[in-house]
Design a protein around this motif. Structure first.
Motif, PDB file in Angstrom:
ATOM      1  N   UNK A 149       0.969  -1.270   0.064  1.00  0.00           N
ATOM      2  CA  UNK A 149       0.253  -0.021  -0.010  1.00  0.00           C
ATOM      3  C   UNK A 149       0.992   1.483   0.036  1.00  0.00           C
ATOM      4  N   UNK A 150       1.873   1.307  -0.753  1.00  0.00           N
ATOM      5  CA  UNK A 150       2.792   2.377  -0.920  1.00  0.00           C
ATOM      6  C   UNK A 150       2.185   3.947  -0.992  1.00  0.00           C
ATOM      7  N   UNK A 151       0.948   3.879  -1.850  1.00  0.00           N
ATOM      8  CA  UNK A 151       0.619   5.283  -1.976  1.00  0.00           C
ATOM      9  C   UNK A 151       0.168   5.861  -0.637  1.00  0.00           C
ATOM     10  N   UNK A 152      -0.363   4.855   0.369  1.00  0.00           N
ATOM     11  CA  UNK A 152      -0.693   5.417   1.657  1.00  0.00           C
ATOM     12  C   UNK A 152       0.473   5.748   2.685  1.00  0.00           C
ATOM     13  N   UNK A 153       1.497   4.882   2.279  1.00  0.00           N
ATOM     14  CA  UNK A 153       2.706   5.290   3.060  1.00  0.00           C
ATOM     15  C   UNK A 153       3.306   6.506   2.647  1.00  0.00           C
ATOM     16  N   UNK A 154       3.249   6.939   1.299  1.00  0.00           N
ATOM     17  CA  UNK A 154       3.820   7.976   0.848  1.00  0.00           C
ATOM     18  C   UNK A 154       3.436   9.228   1.349  1.00  0.00           C
ATOM     19  N   UNK A 155       1.691   8.977   1.290  1.00  0.00           N
ATOM     20  CA  UNK A 155       0.980  10.228   1.627  1.00  0.00           C
ATOM     21  C   UNK A 155       1.084  10.628   3.110  1.00  0.00           C
ATOM     22  N   UNK A 156       1.350   9.400   4.016  1.00  0.00           N
ATOM     23  CA  UNK A 156       1.637   9.626   5.544  1.00  0.00           C
ATOM     24  C   UNK A 156       2.863  10.407   5.572  1.00  0.00           C
ATOM     25  N   UNK A 157       3.955   9.996   4.863  1.00  0.00           N
ATOM     26  CA  UNK A 157       5.209  10.324   4.893  1.00  0.00           C
ATOM     27  C   UNK A 157       5.200  11.931   4.572  1.00  0.00           C
ATOM     28  N   UNK A 158       4.558  12.224   3.392  1.00  0.00           N
ATOM     29  CA  UNK A 158       4.572  13.793   2.887  1.00  0.00           C
ATOM     30  C   UNK A 158       3.859  14.563   4.110  1.00  0.00           C
ATOM     31  N   UNK A 159       2.646  14.004   4.369  1.00  0.00           N
ATOM     32  CA  UNK A 159       1.978  14.812   5.359  1.00  0.00           C
ATOM     33  C   UNK A 159       2.827  15.092   6.623  1.00  0.00           C
ATOM     34  N   UNK A 160       3.270  14.191   7.034  1.00  0.00           N
ATOM     35  CA  UNK A 160       4.178  14.303   8.533  1.00  0.00           C
ATOM     36  C   UNK A 160       5.278  15.189   8.355  1.00  0.00           C
ATOM     37  N   UNK A 161       6.000  15.135   7.122  1.00  0.00           N
ATOM     38  CA  UNK A 161       6.849  15.890   6.832  1.00  0.00           C
ATOM     39  C   UNK A 161       6.543  17.380   6.824  1.00  0.00           C
ATOM     40  N   UNK A 162       5.374  17.610   6.069  1.00  0.00           N
ATOM     41  CA  UNK A 162       5.059  18.940   6.029  1.00  0.00           C
ATOM     42  C   UNK A 162       4.478  19.445   7.568  1.00  0.00           C
ATOM     43  N   UNK A 163       3.650  18.610   8.265  1.00  0.00           N
ATOM     44  CA  UNK A 163       3.331  19.159   9.635  1.00  0.00           C
ATOM     45  C   UNK A 163       4.333  19.331  10.700  1.00  0.00           C
ATOM     46  N   UNK A 164       5.281  18.169  10.565  1.00  0.00           N
ATOM     47  CA  UNK A 164       6.294  18.387  11.511  1.00  0.00           C
ATOM     48  C   UNK A 164       7.331  19.656  11.364  1.00  0.00           C
ATOM     49  N   UNK A 165       7.407  19.886  10.011  1.00  0.00           N
ATOM     50  CA  UNK A 165       8.286  21.119   9.592  1.00  0.00           C
ATOM     51  C   UNK A 165       7.662  22.192  10.228  1.00  0.00           C
ATOM     52  N   UNK A 166       6.176  22.506   9.856  1.00  0.00           N
ATOM     53  CA  UNK A 166       5.514  23.556  10.440  1.00  0.00           C
ATOM     54  C   UNK A 166       5.629  23.513  11.989  1.00  0.00           C
ATOM     55  N   UNK A 167       5.461  22.355  12.860  1.00  0.00           N
ATOM     56  CA  UNK A 167       5.553  22.516  14.162  1.00  0.00           C
ATOM     57  C   UNK A 167       7.076  22.983  14.780  1.00  0.00           C
ATOM     58  N   UNK A 168       8.064  22.687  13.988  1.00  0.00           N
ATOM     59  CA  UNK A 168       9.424  23.163  14.172  1.00  0.00           C
ATOM     60  C   UNK A 168       9.607  24.628  14.166  1.00  0.00           C
ATOM     61  N   UNK A 169       8.959  25.162  12.960  1.00  0.00           N
ATOM     62  CA  UNK A 169       8.844  26.590  12.774  1.00  0.00           C
ATOM     63  C   UNK A 169       8.255  27.406  13.919  1.00  0.00           C
ATOM     64  N   UNK A 170       7.079  26.773  14.275  1.00  0.00           N
ATOM     65  CA  UNK A 170       6.455  27.546  15.295  1.00  0.00           C
ATOM     66  C   UNK A 170       6.963  27.366  16.638  1.00  0.00           C
ATOM     67  N   UNK A 171       7.806  26.488  16.921  1.00  0.00           N
ATOM     68  CA  UNK A 171       8.623  26.313  17.914  1.00  0.00           C
ATOM     69  C   UNK A 171       9.572  27.436  17.885  1.00  0.00           C
ATOM     70  N   UNK A 172      10.495  27.441  16.918  1.00  0.00           N
ATOM     71  CA  UNK A 172      11.468  28.434  16.589  1.00  0.00           C
ATOM     72  C   UNK A 172      10.795  29.796  16.803  1.00  0.00           C
TER      73      UNK A 172
END
Length: 198
Positions: A149-172
């Motif tokens: 089910x690689x499309x699901x894994x890819x979508x999870x990875x891309x979404x978490x990459x985006x949201x974790x990046x936003x969270x790091x920016x907010x912390x900064x």
């Protein structure tokens, strides 16, 4: 013990009726001299060897696990920017745009509900990742046609990459907005009520 030498013809055997195999031709030679005499065919019980394996080996379909025989393999690389050795998920899936958008919107809800969106996919709980994947496959049964089910894994990875990046920016940003802590002349934190402010 004396050894006897048996002469071997540099060509095919005199008693053989089968001509020797033709040397392989380069693409440019094929364009100049026409199509090669021997056409390569794939037998019904053979599959193409994956990249990186010796192409002289023939992989029989009986040797592959049944679950991978008809599954769509994941493209080489990671989802993201296609110009940097990566691919675009929507193009790789080749789905109708409306179905892709529906899949994308649907997958965000279980990701946000079950996973820690401040962290990337590699540090998530594998059980929760499988739960999100199973929920997506339940809504979109065609995802079961893709290996792991690689499309699901890819979508999870891309979404978490985006949201974790936003969270790091907010912390900064939050750290930048906090006033500097008072320090003594020696550079130590000033104690208030017996405890250092950390």
């Amino acid at each position: 013990m004396p050894t006897t030498a048996k002469p071997v013809s540099p060509f095919f055997g005199h008693d053989s009726t089968v001509p020797p195999p033709l040397p392989s031709m380069l693409t440019d030679q094929i364009e100049l001299f026409g199509s090669p005499c021997c056409h390569m065919t794939l037998l019904a019980d053979e599959v193409l060897a994956p990249a990186g394996l010796d192409t002289r080996q023939v992989i029989k379909s009986e040797e592959l696990p049944n679950s991978y025989e008809s599954k769509i393999p994941k493209p080489i690389g990671e989802p993201g920017h296609p110009g940097h050795g990566e691919y675009t998920l929507e193009i790789a899936l080749d789905w109708n745009h409306k179905i892709y958008v529906k899949f994308k919107k649907h997958i965000f809800h279980p990701i946000n509900e079950h996973l820690d969106i401040t962290k990337c996919a590699s540090v998530q709980n594998p059980t929760l990742l499988r739960l999100v994947c199973n929920k997506a496959v339940a809504v979109f049964p065609d995802l079961d046609n893709y290996a792991h089910a690689w499309p699901v894994s890819d979508m999870i990875m891309m979404h978490l990459k985006y949201t974790s990046s936003c969270a790091r920016c907010q912390e900064v940003e939050m750290a930048a907005l906090q006033p500097p802590r008072p320090r003594s002349a020696q550079g130590h934190l000033v104690m208030s009520q017996g405890y250092a402010d950390f």
